[in-house]
Design a protein around this motif. Structure first.
Motif, PDB file in Angstrom:
ATOM      1  N   GLY A 153       0.843  -1.191   0.000  1.00 25.74           N
ATOM      2  CA  GLY A 153       0.000   0.000   0.000  1.00 25.74           C
ATOM      3  C   GLY A 153       0.877   1.239   0.000  1.00 25.74           C
ATOM      4  N   THR A 157      -3.285   4.988  -1.103  1.00 29.92           N
ATOM      5  CA  THR A 157      -4.131   3.833  -1.346  1.00 29.92           C
ATOM      6  C   THR A 157      -5.436   3.915  -0.549  1.00 29.92           C
ATOM      7  OG1 THR A 157      -2.824   2.635   0.285  1.00 29.92           O
ATOM      8  CG2 THR A 157      -2.264   2.307  -2.008  1.00 29.92           C
ATOM      9  N   TYR A 160      -7.692   5.124  -3.397  1.00 27.82           N
ATOM     10  CA  TYR A 160      -7.557   4.457  -4.695  1.00 27.82           C
ATOM     11  C   TYR A 160      -7.221   2.975  -4.642  1.00 27.82           C
ATOM     12  CZ  TYR A 160      -7.829   9.181  -6.475  1.00 27.82           C
ATOM     13  OH  TYR A 160      -8.263  10.438  -6.780  1.00 27.82           O
ATOM     14  N   GLY A 161      -7.029   2.428  -3.440  1.00 21.94           N
ATOM     15  CA  GLY A 161      -6.770   0.997  -3.362  1.00 21.94           C
ATOM     16  C   GLY A 161      -5.293   0.650  -3.402  1.00 21.94           C
ATOM     17  N   ASN A 165      -5.499  -3.758  -6.478  1.00 24.79           N
ATOM     18  CA  ASN A 165      -6.556  -3.030  -7.181  1.00 24.79           C
ATOM     19  C   ASN A 165      -6.068  -2.371  -8.471  1.00 24.79           C
ATOM     20  OD1 ASN A 165      -7.121  -2.306  -3.893  1.00 24.79           O
ATOM     21  ND2 ASN A 165      -8.677  -3.391  -5.035  1.00 24.79           N
ATOM     22  N   HIS A 166      -4.766  -2.443  -8.721  1.00 21.05           N
ATOM     23  CA  HIS A 166      -4.206  -1.808  -9.915  1.00 21.05           C
ATOM     24  C   HIS A 166      -3.433  -2.804 -10.775  1.00 21.05           C
ATOM     25  CE1 HIS A 166      -5.312   2.121  -8.314  1.00 21.05           C
ATOM     26  NE2 HIS A 166      -5.065   1.558  -7.155  1.00 21.05           N
ATOM     27  N   ASP A 377      -6.768   4.545   6.930  1.00 19.99           N
ATOM     28  CA  ASP A 377      -7.048   3.126   6.742  1.00 19.99           C
ATOM     29  C   ASP A 377      -7.069   2.358   8.055  1.00 19.99           C
ATOM     30  OD1 ASP A 377      -7.084   2.938   3.888  1.00 19.99           O
ATOM     31  OD2 ASP A 377      -4.909   3.152   3.871  1.00 19.99           O
TER      32      ASP A 377
ATOM     33  N   GLY B 151     -15.400   0.591 -10.015  1.00 17.83           N
ATOM     34  CA  GLY B 151     -14.611  -0.622  -9.846  1.00 17.83           C
ATOM     35  C   GLY B 151     -15.490  -1.855  -9.828  1.00 17.83           C
ATOM     36  N   ASP B 155     -12.784  -5.366  -5.930  1.00 19.53           N
ATOM     37  CA  ASP B 155     -12.248  -4.213  -5.205  1.00 19.53           C
ATOM     38  C   ASP B 155     -12.957  -3.952  -3.873  1.00 19.53           C
ATOM     39  OD1 ASP B 155     -10.435  -3.592  -7.326  1.00 19.53           O
ATOM     40  OD2 ASP B 155     -12.109  -2.753  -8.456  1.00 19.53           O
ATOM     41  N   ILE B 158     -13.484  -7.670   1.316  1.00 19.03           N
ATOM     42  CA  ILE B 158     -12.282  -7.669   2.160  1.00 19.03           C
ATOM     43  C   ILE B 158     -12.235  -8.849   3.130  1.00 19.03           C
ATOM     44  CG2 ILE B 158     -11.853  -5.190   1.983  1.00 19.03           C
ATOM     45  CD1 ILE B 158     -13.234  -4.843   4.677  1.00 19.03           C
ATOM     46  N   LYS B 178      -7.593  -2.694   5.080  1.00 14.36           N
ATOM     47  CA  LYS B 178      -6.260  -2.993   4.586  1.00 14.36           C
ATOM     48  C   LYS B 178      -5.765  -4.194   5.353  1.00 14.36           C
ATOM     49  CE  LYS B 178      -2.467  -0.023   3.444  1.00 14.36           C
ATOM     50  NZ  LYS B 178      -1.869   1.237   3.878  1.00 14.36           N
ATOM     51  N   LYS B 205     -16.266  -3.362   1.742  1.00 16.09           N
ATOM     52  CA  LYS B 205     -16.019  -1.937   1.943  1.00 16.09           C
ATOM     53  C   LYS B 205     -17.252  -1.208   1.449  1.00 16.09           C
ATOM     54  CE  LYS B 205     -11.374  -1.675   0.149  1.00 16.09           C
ATOM     55  NZ  LYS B 205     -10.380  -0.832  -0.496  1.00 16.09           N
TER      56      LYS B 205
END
Ligand SMILES: Cc1cc2nc3c(=O)[nH]c(=O)nc-3n(C[C@H](O)[C@H](O)[C@H](O)COP(=O)(O)OP(=O)(O)OC[C@H]3O[C@@H](n4cnc5c(N)ncnc54)[C@H](O)[C@@H]3O)c2cc1C
Lengths: 478, 420
Positions: A153, A157, A160-161, A165-166, A377, B151, B155, B158, B178, B205
């Motif tokens: 991360g 993030t 945007y993740g 996620n990318h 987060d 998304g 995404d 979790i 996270k 999420k």
């Protein structure tokens, strides 16, 4: 490996990658004895540095035929001992696979080899108004392969993740040397999402040699705020309120007094060193609504007794602010001979509790602990300061780290938000998962790696014999 | 066998077992009708059902309300429809954490209602949300007009709880946004169509609901004009929640561009000015509020499940090829929907020769390197068509995954990519 086996393997590796790509002298190997997690060290017998997927595949195939397990390594900035060569003595370094294979601007895709440094990706596309979003603080050194292995991360993030996620696809060398393509450039998954499984598997399913990444346009407008608070409690309460107000900032970071002092001494940004905590809050989006958003965030901070809320005047000030934040770990070196960065997560509403708990744990173990973390987060990074010459203190650092993670779990969180399990947290994994959960994960691993050849002895506690682990000898070079 | 199985299941869940023909036909997939419909009342009962079916050497398919059961190949074997709809509680929801944990049988619509009360939402819009369960949303990896900006399912998931084919109840991930502890089984199970495990619980999420939502509809000359406009708006980065071109009646038919704008007032006003500047079309409709806006988009969202048509396909391409794919399809389709940002086109066809049509569409998609999902096809072609194309390069690895996690082929055998 016996010295004869090592010598034979070395010759065979030289035949694949050339003499300059194989390291086996003690001096050369000492560089590879640990990553950013310096509490444990071990030297590999051989480090091999292939330059292409073909070479990686040939090296892995050779290891497969010889019955030799291997450990992949990117830049070695990992913070959980992921590339520590404990059970595998053959290290495969990806640092020479540094090509960006393709940039597709209209479709916002980029194909990077595993050894490409994270920051180089954004740099390569900046002139097109694009960026690669995941931005670990180590981005000037860490590699895309390492990022994928750890599902890394970074400050941005929050909105945007993280890496996964990318990430659209990977080229993977399986432990038997076969090369497979998982996923592709299209925003749709055909079959099982194996790309998603490889991401975060910490190198235990094979070696990622290249990846297809999604790029994003730079945000239309950005505002970066610095909010200065008297106490950590006020700052955390402000964080909770920002999230609860339905605002999703691009980034929301906190540094406490210990860290601010170190960062100020190192970079002289102009942080007040008597403040209890500072927040760096970035909001972005369409220009039209940004002023309202900035005002809302400012008001929330003021409601929590912010001494001042300052908006970065220009790009230069914004860059200086981020530089201070991203190099905070490095600056901590000024405070103590050694430090250990912990990584835990709590639900965002529990931040005040975990920070209070960390303070208690620090006091109980007579340790100085700084906090610099991804507050938005709920991802905490307590930094435990110590002197490795003091054995008792080292033991207290380890014990305090464990207690902090246990507290995160008690509050409904997790034992790692972005640094991974590695060798450091194998025991802690049992705090959140039961035997059946772990058994299914091992089954998934076996699909890729039936003989546990790829990075054995990581994530999953092994049943095999104890490995002798050396006590820290010196601070790792980052 | 099925009599024994029905009574074994009855011993577990009593009148949660149905064997009447009407009940069974309600869960038929293509031409295959299950011999038992089992609706366990809680997670433990569900776990026990999976165990019993597996031990009997039979096969089950996990379902919610069956709204999306047309997706995928006809099952190789289908003894039990395992209905998860009774597991419908919200397990944990602290709005300020922006996460929610729900049982897999809760419908998407019911969840959205709960979230809306707190000013939040799950920005995923599968077709028919009132009949789509969270388990179905995740297992079938469903999406709608929002996915171009918000998304995909992968995404948002979790954490999860699931029953494996041998009856083990496991969890993965957690309740925090996270988390990298352990393998990401959320990714593995998202889109696995019930072939690897039965989902029992999902943690998602959520996001704040936009302050203002408006819908604008533009009438355009034809499909190509719509595709061109949408592609141009995507390229300049118009900040829209959804943006779909809808074309009906083939080459000379009518076309509309439907745009959902959201944000604070100032954002919506700015996006609207941008739209009116760039789109050469007549504004048909400007919804007055959020409810009206979503009402306009609902039939577009539901299209893939509700449209008439002999053949329905979804094609996903890279953005720069997606417009060309859509343009070709629009010429032949009774109705076509195109999303420039996600590169997705959904098209419905009326045809007397479905086999040829499918081949033609797939061949065209292939020239653009696109993915094809056959959403509907005539029963007569069952067993002859490949639902997902191209077959992934890693199919062998996927087959190994299936064999490893479900060696007795208990879970939805034959339903998935390449007949997995
Ligand atoms: C100062 C500092 C700041 C940091 N900040 C952040 C942060 O903000 N966010 C964050 O998430 N992390 C952060 N980290 C941790 C670390 O930088 C990341 O985990 C990073 O992704 C590791 O990349 P690397 O190339 O150094 O990998 P390494 O440390 O070399 O390897 C990490 C793991 O990945 C495996 N691996 C490496 N390459 C491959 C490959 N090609 N294929 C398969 N497996 C592979 C290794 O075996 C190992 O298990 C920070 C570290 C430092 C030292």
């Amino acid at each position: 490996m016996s010295s004869l086996e090592t010598a034979r393997l070395r010759d065979a590796l030289v035949a694949i990658v050339g003499a300059e790509g194989v390291l086996s002298s003690p001096a050369d190997l000492s560089v590879y004895e640990c990553d950013g997690y310096t509490l444990e060290r071990a030297q590999p017998d051989i480090v091999v540095l292939p330059r292409s997927t073909r070479e990686v595949a040939a090296v892995v195939r050779l290891a497969w035929d010889a019955g030799v397990p291997f450990v992949p390594r990117g830049a070695g900035t990992g913070l959980s001992g992921g590339c520590l060569p404990l059970e595998a003595k053959l290290m495969i370094g990806l640092s020479r696979m540094r090509q960006i294979r393709a940039i597709d601007v209209p479709n916002r895709r980029l194909v990077a080899e595993a050894g490409v440094v994270n920051a180089a990706v954004s740099r390569a596309v900046r002139s097109h108004g694009l960026q690669y979003v995941p931005d670990p603080s180590s981005q000037s050194a860490c590699t895309i392969g390492g990022n994928i292995a750890e599902n890394s991360g970074g400050p941005h993030t929050l909105k945007y993740g993280v890496t996964t996620n990318h990430l659209l696809g990977v080229e993977l060398v399986l432990p038997d040397g076969a090369v497979v393509e998982l996923g592709d450039a299209i925003e749709h998954t055909l079959g099982y999402d194996l790309t998603g499984v490889v991401c975060g598997a910490e190198g235990t399913v094979g070696i990622v040699t290249a990846a297809t990444l999604r790029l994003e346009p730079m945000p239309a407008a950005v505002t970066t705020l610095l909010s200065i608070h008297e106490t950590v409690a006020d700052a955390t309460a402000a964080v909770s309120d920002v999230i609860a107000a339905g605002i999703v900032p691009a980034a929301l970071e906190m540094m406490d007094r210990t860290i601010v002092e170190a960062v100020e001494a190192a970079f002289g940004f102009g942080f007040p060193t008597d403040a209890g905590a500072v927040l760096i809050i970035e909001v972005d989006g369409p220009a039209a609504g940004l002023a309202a958003l900035t005002a809302a965030v400012t008001e929330i901070c003021r409601n929590h007794r912010a001494r001042s809320v300052r908006v970065a005047a220009d790009d230069a000030e914004r860059a200086a602010l981020w530089k201070s934040r991203k190099r905070a770990f490095g600056a901590v070196g000024r405070l103590a001979p050694n430090y250990c960065t912990q990584d835990g997560v709590v639900p965002r509403t529990r931040l005040p509790e975990i920070l209070a708990e960390i303070e208690c744990i620090g006091a109980r173990h007579r340790l100085r602990i700084g906090n610099v973390f991804h507050a938005g987060d709920g991802n905490i990074h307590p930094i435990l300061l110590y002197d490795e010459r003091d054995e008792g203190e080292v033991a207290r650092v380890i014990a305090a780290g464990r207690e902090i993670l246990a507290a995160c779990v008690r509050l409904g969180g997790s034992v790692t938000g972005e640094h991974g399990i590695g060798v450091e947290k194998m025991q802690e994994l049992g705090l959140i998962f039961g035997p059946d959960d772990l058994a299914v994960m091992r089954q998934v691993r076996a699909v890729f790696d039936p003989d546990s050849r790829a990075n054995p002895g990581k994530i999953f506690p092994t049943s095999g014999g104890c490995v002798e682990r050396r006590r820290p000898a010196r601070q790792a070079a980052l | 066998m099925s009599v024994d199985l029905a009574s074994a299941l009855t011993r577990l869940i009593g009148d949660g077992v149905e064997t009447a023909i009407a009940a069974r036909e309600a869960y038929a997939i293509g031409s295959v009708t299950p011999s038992v419909v089992a609706t366990p009342g809680d997670c433990e009962a569900l776990r026990a059902c999976v165990s019993v079916v597996g031990d009997a050497g039979a096969a089950l398919i996990p379902l919610g309300y069956g709204a999306h059961r047309a997706l995928g190949h006809e099952p190789r074997r289908y003894d039990v429809a395992l209905v998860c709809a009774a597991l419908a509680s919200i397990r944990d929801y602290t709005p300020a954490d922006m996460t929610v944990t729900v049982e897999a049988g809760l419908t998407v619509a019911a969840l959205q209602e709960v979230l809306a009360r707190e000013g939040q939402w799950l920005p995923l819009d599968p077709p028919c949300p009132a009949e789509t369960t969270i388990g179905g949303l995740v297992a079938a990896d469903l999406g709608g007009p929002l996915c171009g900006s918000q998304g995909r399912v992968r995404d948002f998931v979790i954490g999860l709880g699931a029953v494996m084919a041998d009856g083990r109840l496991i969890r993965a991930g957690g309740k925090v946004v996270k988390n990298v502890a352990g393998y990401d089984l959320m990714k593995l199970l998202t889109g696995s169509l019930g072939t690897l495990a039965v989902l029992t619980e999902v943690t998602l999420k959520v996001r704040p609901r936009p302050a203002v939502t408006r819908c604008l509809v533009f009438e355009l000359a034809d499909a190509d004009a719509g595709i061109e406009s949408a592609s141009a708006l995507a390229a300049i980065g118009l900040d829209a929640l959804a943006m779909t071109v809808v074309a009906e009646g083939g080459a000379g038919g009518r076309a509309r561009l439907v745009v959902l704008l959201a944000g604070v007032d100032a954002d919506v006003a700015a996006a609207r000015r941008c739209l009116e500047e760039h789109v050469a079309g007549v504004v048909l409709d400007v919804s007055a509020d959020e409810v009206a806006a979503h009402a306009v988009i609902a039939p577009i969202r539901d299209f893939v499940r509700t449209t008439a048509g002999d053949v329905v396909v979804q094609i996903v391409a890279l953005p720069d090829a997606a417009g060309r794919v859509a343009s070709v399809l629009a010429g032949e389709a009774t109705r076509m929907q195109f999303d420039a940002r996600s590169g997705r086109t959904v098209a419905a066809f009326a045809t007397t020769d479905p086999a040829r049509l499918i081949e033609r569409v797939a061949a065209r998609a292939a020239t653009h390197g696109a993915h094809v999902v056959l959403e509907r096809w005539p029963l007569v072609l069952a067993g002859e068509v490949e639902v997902w194309r191209p077959l992934p390069a890693s199919l062998a690895l996927m087959r190994r995954m299936k064999t490893e996690l479900d060696p007795r082929a208990t879970l939805a055998p034959g339903r998935f990519v390449g007949g997995i």
